[in-house]
Motif scaffolding. Structure first.
Motif, PDB file in Angstrom:
ATOM      1  N   SER A   7     -16.951   2.312  18.502  1.00  0.00           N
ATOM      2  CA  SER A   7     -16.684   3.688  18.929  1.00  0.00           C
ATOM      3  C   SER A   7     -17.682   4.164  19.978  1.00  0.00           C
ATOM      4  O   SER A   7     -17.469   5.186  20.617  1.00  0.00           O
ATOM      5  CB  SER A   7     -16.657   4.630  17.725  1.00  0.00           C
ATOM      6  N   SER A   8     -18.799   3.430  20.172  1.00  0.00           N
ATOM      7  CA  SER A   8     -19.765   3.838  21.191  1.00  0.00           C
ATOM      8  C   SER A   8     -19.355   3.348  22.575  1.00  0.00           C
ATOM      9  O   SER A   8     -19.985   3.665  23.572  1.00  0.00           O
ATOM     10  CB  SER A   8     -21.155   3.302  20.843  1.00  0.00           C
ATOM     11  N   ARG A   9     -18.316   2.555  22.656  1.00  0.00           N
ATOM     12  CA  ARG A   9     -17.857   2.022  23.939  1.00  0.00           C
ATOM     13  C   ARG A   9     -16.530   2.655  24.321  1.00  0.00           C
ATOM     14  O   ARG A   9     -15.768   3.051  23.448  1.00  0.00           O
ATOM     15  CB  ARG A   9     -17.596   0.508  23.821  1.00  0.00           C
ATOM     16  N   ARG A  10     -16.220   2.653  25.629  1.00  0.00           N
ATOM     17  CA  ARG A  10     -14.851   3.000  26.018  1.00  0.00           C
ATOM     18  C   ARG A  10     -13.949   1.859  25.543  1.00  0.00           C
ATOM     19  O   ARG A  10     -14.292   0.679  25.694  1.00  0.00           O
ATOM     20  CB  ARG A  10     -14.733   3.174  27.537  1.00  0.00           C
ATOM     21  N   SER A  11     -12.833   2.206  24.975  1.00  0.00           N
ATOM     22  CA  SER A  11     -12.001   1.205  24.314  1.00  0.00           C
ATOM     23  C   SER A  11     -10.573   1.233  24.874  1.00  0.00           C
ATOM     24  O   SER A  11      -9.981   2.307  24.998  1.00  0.00           O
ATOM     25  CB  SER A  11     -12.000   1.531  22.813  1.00  0.00           C
ATOM     26  N   PHE A  12     -10.066   0.053  25.213  1.00  0.00           N
ATOM     27  CA  PHE A  12      -8.724  -0.063  25.790  1.00  0.00           C
ATOM     28  C   PHE A  12      -7.973  -1.208  25.126  1.00  0.00           C
ATOM     29  O   PHE A  12      -8.580  -2.215  24.751  1.00  0.00           O
ATOM     30  CB  PHE A  12      -8.801  -0.346  27.301  1.00  0.00           C
ATOM     31  N   ALA A  13      -6.658  -1.054  25.009  1.00  0.00           N
ATOM     32  CA  ALA A  13      -5.818  -2.177  24.591  1.00  0.00           C
ATOM     33  C   ALA A  13      -5.330  -2.890  25.840  1.00  0.00           C
ATOM     34  O   ALA A  13      -4.970  -2.241  26.831  1.00  0.00           O
ATOM     35  CB  ALA A  13      -4.640  -1.660  23.773  1.00  0.00           C
ATOM     36  N   VAL A  14      -5.361  -4.210  25.808  1.00  0.00           N
ATOM     37  CA  VAL A  14      -4.815  -5.014  26.900  1.00  0.00           C
ATOM     38  C   VAL A  14      -3.807  -5.981  26.297  1.00  0.00           C
ATOM     39  O   VAL A  14      -4.114  -6.671  25.312  1.00  0.00           O
ATOM     40  CB  VAL A  14      -5.919  -5.797  27.655  1.00  0.00           C
ATOM     41  N   ALA A  25      -4.259 -10.713  34.807  1.00  0.00           N
ATOM     42  CA  ALA A  25      -4.697 -10.411  33.437  1.00  0.00           C
ATOM     43  C   ALA A  25      -6.169 -10.745  33.253  1.00  0.00           C
ATOM     44  O   ALA A  25      -6.943  -9.925  32.741  1.00  0.00           O
ATOM     45  CB  ALA A  25      -3.849 -11.200  32.438  1.00  0.00           C
ATOM     46  N   VAL A  26      -6.576 -11.941  33.686  1.00  0.00           N
ATOM     47  CA  VAL A  26      -7.975 -12.322  33.435  1.00  0.00           C
ATOM     48  C   VAL A  26      -8.923 -11.472  34.286  1.00  0.00           C
ATOM     49  O   VAL A  26     -10.020 -11.125  33.840  1.00  0.00           O
ATOM     50  CB  VAL A  26      -8.224 -13.836  33.642  1.00  0.00           C
ATOM     51  N   ARG A  27      -8.510 -11.104  35.504  1.00  0.00           N
ATOM     52  CA  ARG A  27      -9.391 -10.275  36.332  1.00  0.00           C
ATOM     53  C   ARG A  27      -9.558  -8.889  35.722  1.00  0.00           C
ATOM     54  O   ARG A  27     -10.648  -8.313  35.726  1.00  0.00           O
ATOM     55  CB  ARG A  27      -8.855 -10.148  37.774  1.00  0.00           C
ATOM     56  N   THR A  28      -8.460  -8.351  35.181  1.00  0.00           N
ATOM     57  CA  THR A  28      -8.526  -7.032  34.545  1.00  0.00           C
ATOM     58  C   THR A  28      -9.410  -7.075  33.301  1.00  0.00           C
ATOM     59  O   THR A  28     -10.264  -6.204  33.095  1.00  0.00           O
ATOM     60  CB  THR A  28      -7.107  -6.550  34.171  1.00  0.00           C
ATOM     61  N   LEU A  29      -9.196  -8.108  32.495  1.00  0.00           N
ATOM     62  CA  LEU A  29     -10.022  -8.261  31.289  1.00  0.00           C
ATOM     63  C   LEU A  29     -11.497  -8.326  31.645  1.00  0.00           C
ATOM     64  O   LEU A  29     -12.330  -7.615  31.067  1.00  0.00           O
ATOM     65  CB  LEU A  29      -9.651  -9.586  30.602  1.00  0.00           C
ATOM     66  N   ALA A  30     -11.813  -9.193  32.619  1.00  0.00           N
ATOM     67  CA  ALA A  30     -13.214  -9.374  33.010  1.00  0.00           C
ATOM     68  C   ALA A  30     -13.789  -8.056  33.531  1.00  0.00           C
ATOM     69  O   ALA A  30     -14.923  -7.688  33.197  1.00  0.00           O
ATOM     70  CB  ALA A  30     -13.337 -10.472  34.064  1.00  0.00           C
ATOM     71  N   ALA A  31     -13.017  -7.329  34.323  1.00  0.00           N
ATOM     72  CA  ALA A  31     -13.516  -6.075  34.910  1.00  0.00           C
ATOM     73  C   ALA A  31     -13.832  -5.048  33.817  1.00  0.00           C
ATOM     74  O   ALA A  31     -14.836  -4.327  33.907  1.00  0.00           O
ATOM     75  CB  ALA A  31     -12.496  -5.512  35.898  1.00  0.00           C
ATOM     76  N   LEU A  32     -13.003  -4.974  32.785  1.00  0.00           N
ATOM     77  CA  LEU A  32     -13.272  -4.036  31.680  1.00  0.00           C
ATOM     78  C   LEU A  32     -14.490  -4.487  30.876  1.00  0.00           C
ATOM     79  O   LEU A  32     -15.357  -3.674  30.521  1.00  0.00           O
ATOM     80  CB  LEU A  32     -12.040  -3.929  30.767  1.00  0.00           C
ATOM     81  N   LEU A  33     -14.569  -5.777  30.613  1.00  0.00           N
ATOM     82  CA  LEU A  33     -15.690  -6.290  29.811  1.00  0.00           C
ATOM     83  C   LEU A  33     -17.016  -6.143  30.561  1.00  0.00           C
ATOM     84  O   LEU A  33     -18.037  -5.770  29.982  1.00  0.00           O
ATOM     85  CB  LEU A  33     -15.429  -7.755  29.424  1.00  0.00           C
ATOM     86  N   GLU A  34     -16.996  -6.412  31.873  1.00  0.00           N
ATOM     87  CA  GLU A  34     -18.221  -6.248  32.688  1.00  0.00           C
ATOM     88  C   GLU A  34     -18.751  -4.827  32.596  1.00  0.00           C
ATOM     89  O   GLU A  34     -19.946  -4.589  32.759  1.00  0.00           O
ATOM     90  CB  GLU A  34     -17.895  -6.489  34.185  1.00  0.00           C
ATOM     91  N   ARG A  35     -17.858  -3.876  32.376  1.00  0.00           N
ATOM     92  CA  ARG A  35     -18.255  -2.463  32.287  1.00  0.00           C
ATOM     93  C   ARG A  35     -18.589  -2.053  30.865  1.00  0.00           C
ATOM     94  O   ARG A  35     -18.687  -0.866  30.557  1.00  0.00           O
ATOM     95  CB  ARG A  35     -17.143  -1.583  32.889  1.00  0.00           C
ATOM     96  N   GLY A  36     -18.723  -3.031  29.992  1.00  0.00           N
ATOM     97  CA  GLY A  36     -19.154  -2.757  28.625  1.00  0.00           C
ATOM     98  C   GLY A  36     -18.080  -2.184  27.725  1.00  0.00           C
ATOM     99  O   GLY A  36     -18.387  -1.622  26.668  1.00  0.00           O
ATOM    100  N   CYS A  37     -16.821  -2.317  28.122  1.00  0.00           N
ATOM    101  CA  CYS A  37     -15.734  -1.761  27.312  1.00  0.00           C
ATOM    102  C   CYS A  37     -15.448  -2.640  26.094  1.00  0.00           C
ATOM    103  O   CYS A  37     -15.741  -3.839  26.086  1.00  0.00           O
ATOM    104  CB  CYS A  37     -14.447  -1.659  28.135  1.00  0.00           C
ATOM    105  N   HIS A  38     -14.838  -2.024  25.097  1.00  0.00           N
ATOM    106  CA  HIS A  38     -14.249  -2.797  24.011  1.00  0.00           C
ATOM    107  C   HIS A  38     -12.766  -2.991  24.324  1.00  0.00           C
ATOM    108  O   HIS A  38     -12.083  -2.018  24.676  1.00  0.00           O
ATOM    109  CB  HIS A  38     -14.401  -2.092  22.663  1.00  0.00           C
ATOM    110  N   VAL A  39     -12.284  -4.212  24.203  1.00  0.00           N
ATOM    111  CA  VAL A  39     -10.880  -4.513  24.501  1.00  0.00           C
ATOM    112  C   VAL A  39     -10.177  -4.993  23.234  1.00  0.00           C
ATOM    113  O   VAL A  39     -10.607  -5.937  22.581  1.00  0.00           O
ATOM    114  CB  VAL A  39     -10.765  -5.599  25.597  1.00  0.00           C
TER     115      VAL A  39
END
Ligand SMILES: Cc1cc2nc3c(=O)[nH]c(=O)nc-3n(C[C@H](O)[C@H](O)[C@H](O)COP(=O)(O)O)c2cc1C
Length: 207
Positions: A7-14, A25-39
């Protein structure tokens, strides 16, 4: 990962489904993870096949994190991922009480597009997308097919009318892309912009 950490991270469903464009798909995943998101990640059976068919065995689901780190660098480890079966209709993202602020279906097959358009909720991808629509949260679908039939075109309209952002996998060429990765960066950048992130995945248009 604990609920507090999540809950301390921005969280998105992919969701990754079986339409051509695994690189988006992999570029989007990597971009969200690089920004510290929870996926919260769900990959359909044909999405799993697509990762292997288009990117090779190294990108198969069980090796996906290593693939992302190898291709995009260790910053990907700043984020976190929970992977769900597409059959698991009891998963967290099947409920409106989960904390994801948005969802991206990238790429989105015509079959999944139809399921979302008609609220079918036959599997977790469709159910999670339905949840986003009913909760009035951000849902981005990245359909890919060509040419398109009338039902497919109508399904895009239905999704847009229901509140989804329809973002066809249509990279632009005015940025003078040199590689497939440039094309993937463009689509991932569009998705990130729609989710409210600043980024430099493609050069800003200067007119
Ligand atoms: C390599 C490959 C590429 C495909 N490309 C597309 C595509 O671009 N668009 C599409 O709608 N379906 C495409 N399909 C067919 C879908 O994968 C198929 O309709 C599948 O049932 C979709 O299921 P899903 O939405 O649950 O992933 C492709 C299938 C394979 C194996």
């Amino acid at each position: 990962m604990s609920t507090d950490e999540r809950s301390s991270r921005r969280s998105f469903a992919v969701a990754i489904t079986g339409a051509s464009g695994a690189v988006y798909a992999v570029r989007t995943l990597a971009a969200l993870l690089e920004r510290g998101c929870h996926v919260e990640l769900v990959i359909s059976e044909y999405g799993r096949r697509l990762l292997r068919d288009e990117l090779g065995e190294a990108a198969s689901v069980d090796r996906l994190t290593d693939y992302l780190v190898g291709k995009y660098g260790s910053d990907v480890r700043q984020g976190s991922t929970s992977l769900y079966s597409n059959k698991d209709l009891g998963a967290r993202i099947a409920s409106g009480s989960q904390g994801c602020e948005g969802m991206v279906v990238v790429p989105c097959s015509m079959k999944t597009l139809a399921g979302i358009a008609h609220g079918l909720s036959r599997n977790l991808v469709e159910r999670a997308a339905d949840v986003m629509l009913k909760e009035r949260r951000t849902l981005i679908v990245v359909p890919r097919e060509t040419p398109m039939s009338l039902p497919q075109l109508k399904n895009m309209v239905l999704c847009a009318e229901a509140g989804a952002m329809v973002m066809p996998a249509m990279p632009a060429f005015y940025q003078m892309p040199q590689t497939l990765d440039d094309l993937a960066d463009f689509m991932a950048g569009k998705i990130l912009s729609a989710l409210g992130f600043q980024h430099e995945l493609y050069p800003a248009w200067k007119g």
